[in-house]
Scaffold this active site. Sequence first.
Site: not given
Ligand code: PLP
Length: 627
Positions: A38, A261
Amino acid sequence: MKNNDRTWVEIHLDTYRANIEALKCFLSPDQSFMQIVKADAYGHGALEIAEQALALGARFLGVANSEEGRLLRLQGITAPILVLSPSLETEIASLIDYDLTPTISSWGFAIAMEDHLHHKGKQMPYHLKLDTGMHRSGLSRQEFYKFIEQISKLTELKLEGVLSHYAASENDPDFSREQEECFFELISSIKPQPSFIHLANSSALINGLASCGNLVRLGILSYGIYTHPQQRSLIDLQPVMQFKSRVSLIKDIEKGETCGYNRLWMAEHDTRYALIPAGYADGYDYLLGNRAEVSIGEHCFPVIGKISMDMITAEIGDKPVSVGDEVCLMGGAALQTHAENLVAGYNGSSYELLCQLGRRARRYYYLNGQLCSSSPLSRRDFVPADFSDSKLNSIIEAAVLQRLDSSEIGSIVYREMLSSLFFDKDSDIHYRKGFRHSIKLIEGDSPLHYEVETELSYRKVLDSEYFIVACAQSETALQAYLKRKDVEYRWLMDDNFEINPDSFIVSSIKVNELRLSTDSRHENGCLELRCSHPELNTLLGKEVDFVINTRTIYPRKSHQMSIFITELTKGISLSFSYPEDWTGVECIPIFSGQNRYPKITRSRNIIELSTSPEEWIFTLSGVVFAY
Ligand SMILES: *Cc1c(COP(=O)(O)O)cnc(C)c1O
């Protein structure tokens, strides 16, 4: 590596592979993994990570929404893709069209999807999401029993998996155990058991919280970022992403002077600082000001003053640093620049830092220690200095998609172009219907070229008693043939091959049932075949079927084959078949018209692209097959 970028991201796929191998040691023999890609694989590039993950045995890819899944499908990924977040009803069509598996935890969504599937005469798998304590999405324990009974009555949605998600697998073992027990209790009542049961994310896996289920969802740890300091003793991981820049200026600063800044850093003694052309616009977090370190050569240096939009400053004292030196801002050998240590300084999230860095910079991919590809800035246009043809095509594609991404523009183009051409007047513009073009590359015996068989067929109104099939010997000649109205089909011969009666053969050419005769002549190094038949004049003004078969050759040194749509066309099907032992053939469609996303299907050694017969495709469309 020498590039000309000011800042860039390196993605080390070998490191990703090593991380996955290390994580796999924690899987039990009956468990497999889902790679979470994702948010463009946490900024690492969803396609590239997905390809590696699948090669390493991933059973699923996990994305956040249908759009992310669709993009992977268009890029040729055929593996199962699970959409982790609850989808909106407006995404259902896309889920179905692109075979994306939804995660369901709402009855309203379930029946809406069932309804769509019913209309399409299709069945699809889904995964059921349970809330075991995270309290975000998912069915609560109370809702669960009734829901599962109801949803199992639906005929088109098929339960394939059940999942839940830990709220704090990295740092709260007690609460995680409670979640695990709740999950176990709920799933054990499901009869029959679904094929996939999954609860653990990557931190849960190495913390011994993955015993429940046969699938583990790997995210952050696979990218080499620890989520808790104690994990270092459990597993050896390295960051896959490195964010880099180079020193653009070196300046002296005197004791008592301030830098940047709001004057938030003051020199305690006379010293020097380096200016680095990366800022929060590049994803280097604003909150890292006065808190982070960068590494240049063997040394780490503190970031001084606030982060500007496009620049940061680091104190280098009397260390030997020169303009042009490479700077590592994140990742790399020094622990100070690892994401988890950078974000610790401002109580931030390493997940967020990865996403925001990967989003802005150009990415360079390394595999087997070598630069293997680079991808353009995804959200900005730029002109690449090192373009190759296929790269350029994918950039054009990205740019065209971006421009056309407004449905408003799409519909204006459609209205203006089509309505004025066809519906307002008795126009005699002729377009092609049911266009089919197949190209078959055959290994052959020559060391220099492949053999090629092509077949082209379509319906069109015949408007002349003869037409030309041409084989051009240069791009310029091809362009000239594109402009000529009497040329129905063109082929471009590589400059290095001579065009002769053996290298380009029209093996058969038919209009309806008439077999045309061909009269060939050479014209400035090109071959023109005049195709005619004494009875062709009886078909003038009528819609007829054209079928053109050719045999020719294609250079081995070219690693791509392009098909262009040169006339307005309604309904297209293109196919490319190649020797059986080839792998990794890519297909990059660049379509304009009503449907910019042709359906892509792949079988062993054939890739086919098609649109529905009713859809208009404009010229300037085409597809590049890269191999
Ligand atoms: C993003 C996600 C993961 C991955 O989790 P990590 O902590 O990055 O290993 C697993 N399950 C779901 C449902 C997620 O949304």
